[in-house]
Design an enzyme around this catalytic site. Sequence first.
Site, mmCIF file in Angstrom:
data_model
loop_
_atom_site.group_PDB
_atom_site.id
_atom_site.type_symbol
_atom_site.label_atom_id
_atom_site.label_comp_id
_atom_site.label_asym_id
_atom_site.label_seq_id
_atom_site.Cartn_x
_atom_site.Cartn_y
_atom_site.Cartn_z
ATOM 1 N N ARG A 46 0.810 -1.180 0.000
ATOM 2 C CA ARG A 46 0.000 0.000 0.000
ATOM 3 C C ARG A 46 0.868 1.265 0.000
ATOM 4 O O ARG A 46 0.413 2.320 -0.335
ATOM 5 C CB ARG A 46 -0.907 0.004 1.254
ATOM 6 C CG ARG A 46 -1.975 -1.113 1.184
ATOM 7 C CD ARG A 46 -2.877 -1.058 2.396
ATOM 8 N NE ARG A 46 -2.258 -1.745 3.510
ATOM 9 C CZ ARG A 46 -2.584 -3.008 3.857
ATOM 10 N NH1 ARG A 46 -3.486 -3.674 3.198
ATOM 11 N NH2 ARG A 46 -2.014 -3.570 4.879
ATOM 12 N N ASP A 107 14.728 -0.695 1.321
ATOM 13 C CA ASP A 107 15.505 -0.860 2.544
ATOM 14 C C ASP A 107 16.552 -1.948 2.251
ATOM 15 O O ASP A 107 17.556 -1.672 1.601
ATOM 16 C CB ASP A 107 14.486 -1.266 3.624
ATOM 17 C CG ASP A 107 15.025 -1.256 5.026
ATOM 18 O OD1 ASP A 107 15.819 -0.374 5.350
ATOM 19 O OD2 ASP A 107 14.636 -2.125 5.831
ATOM 20 N N GLY A 109 16.164 -4.293 0.128
ATOM 21 C CA GLY A 109 16.052 -4.588 -1.298
ATOM 22 C C GLY A 109 15.393 -5.935 -1.567
ATOM 23 O O GLY A 109 15.071 -6.248 -2.702
HETATM 24 P P1 IMP Z 1 13.001 -4.169 1.918
HETATM 25 O O1 IMP Z 1 12.471 -5.466 1.369
HETATM 26 O O2 IMP Z 1 13.893 -4.393 3.112
HETATM 27 O O3 IMP Z 1 13.648 -3.309 0.875
HETATM 28 O O4 IMP Z 1 11.769 -3.452 2.570
HETATM 29 C C1 IMP Z 1 10.966 -2.584 1.918
HETATM 30 C C2 IMP Z 1 9.671 -2.432 2.679
HETATM 31 O O5 IMP Z 1 9.899 -2.276 4.093
HETATM 32 C C3 IMP Z 1 8.966 -1.181 2.244
HETATM 33 O O6 IMP Z 1 8.067 -1.459 1.201
HETATM 34 C C4 IMP Z 1 8.252 -0.736 3.502
HETATM 35 O O7 IMP Z 1 6.976 -1.327 3.570
HETATM 36 C C5 IMP Z 1 9.061 -1.275 4.641
HETATM 37 N N1 IMP Z 1 9.909 -0.219 5.272
HETATM 38 C C6 IMP Z 1 11.253 -0.179 5.307
HETATM 39 N N2 IMP Z 1 11.706 0.885 5.973
HETATM 40 C C7 IMP Z 1 10.610 1.562 6.368
HETATM 41 C C8 IMP Z 1 10.417 2.787 7.107
HETATM 42 O O8 IMP Z 1 11.358 3.484 7.534
HETATM 43 N N3 IMP Z 1 9.122 3.163 7.310
HETATM 44 C C9 IMP Z 1 8.056 2.432 6.859
HETATM 45 N N4 IMP Z 1 8.186 1.294 6.164
HETATM 46 C C10 IMP Z 1 9.455 0.860 5.927
#
Ligand code: IMP
Length: 187
Positions: A46, A107, A109
């Site tokens: 979302r 974050d 990835g």
């Molecule tokens: P990744 O798979 O670690 O890259 O995570 C990405 C997902 O983590 C994003 O789509 C967000 O939903 C969530 N996320 C990561 N950091 C934050 C933050 O600082 N605030 C809110 N959601 C976050």
Amino acid sequence: MVQDYREYLEKVLVSEEQIQQRVKELGAQISRDYAGQELLIVCILRGGVMFTTDLIRQIDLPLAIEFMAVSSYGTGARQSQGEVRIKLDLDTSVTGKHILIVEDIIDSGHTLSSVIEILQTRNPKSIYICTLLDKYERREVDVPIRYCGFQIKNEFVFGYGLDMDEYYRNLPFIGTVDLEKYEPPRG
Ligand code: IMP
Ligand code: MG
């Protein structure tokens, strides 16, 4: 009762004006880069909703929008790990199309890397990412970010699509959280 965000807002990291200015720049750049081509915007639900709806109004190209919702296995927490599960899939074929994935934040990835892996098997013409925020210090897997709104440090942020336990996505700016003052909603 859900807490008022002012109680735990540490600082406004990116203001509404800064976001809107950057969205305009990104829209103009995307319009130039994809000129003469058709674009399929894939909004990741979302968190990517606010960014997507503002961004597409700044893109001067014929484009279609699709939505995809994914969740990380195992955690309800604020970090993702490894595999993702598709909760809502695209409604149309992406074969031969230029896909631009629009996401709120990258974050580790892992989320987008899995999404791209899934979409690649459907033979699109290209796949790139447009992310509003890039927490670059936290990257564990490489993802093809072509457009990025803002690179940020490793701080937890909320607002403009990003949630704290599903709330506060509606704020027009991005703030950082004072976790000592934040109380998760009960019930
Ligand atoms: P990744 O798979 O670690 O890259 O995570 C990405 C997902 O983590 C994003 O789509 C967000 O939903 C969530 N996320 C990561 N950091 C934050 C933050 O600082 N605030 C809110 N959601 C976050
Ligand atoms: Mg998200």
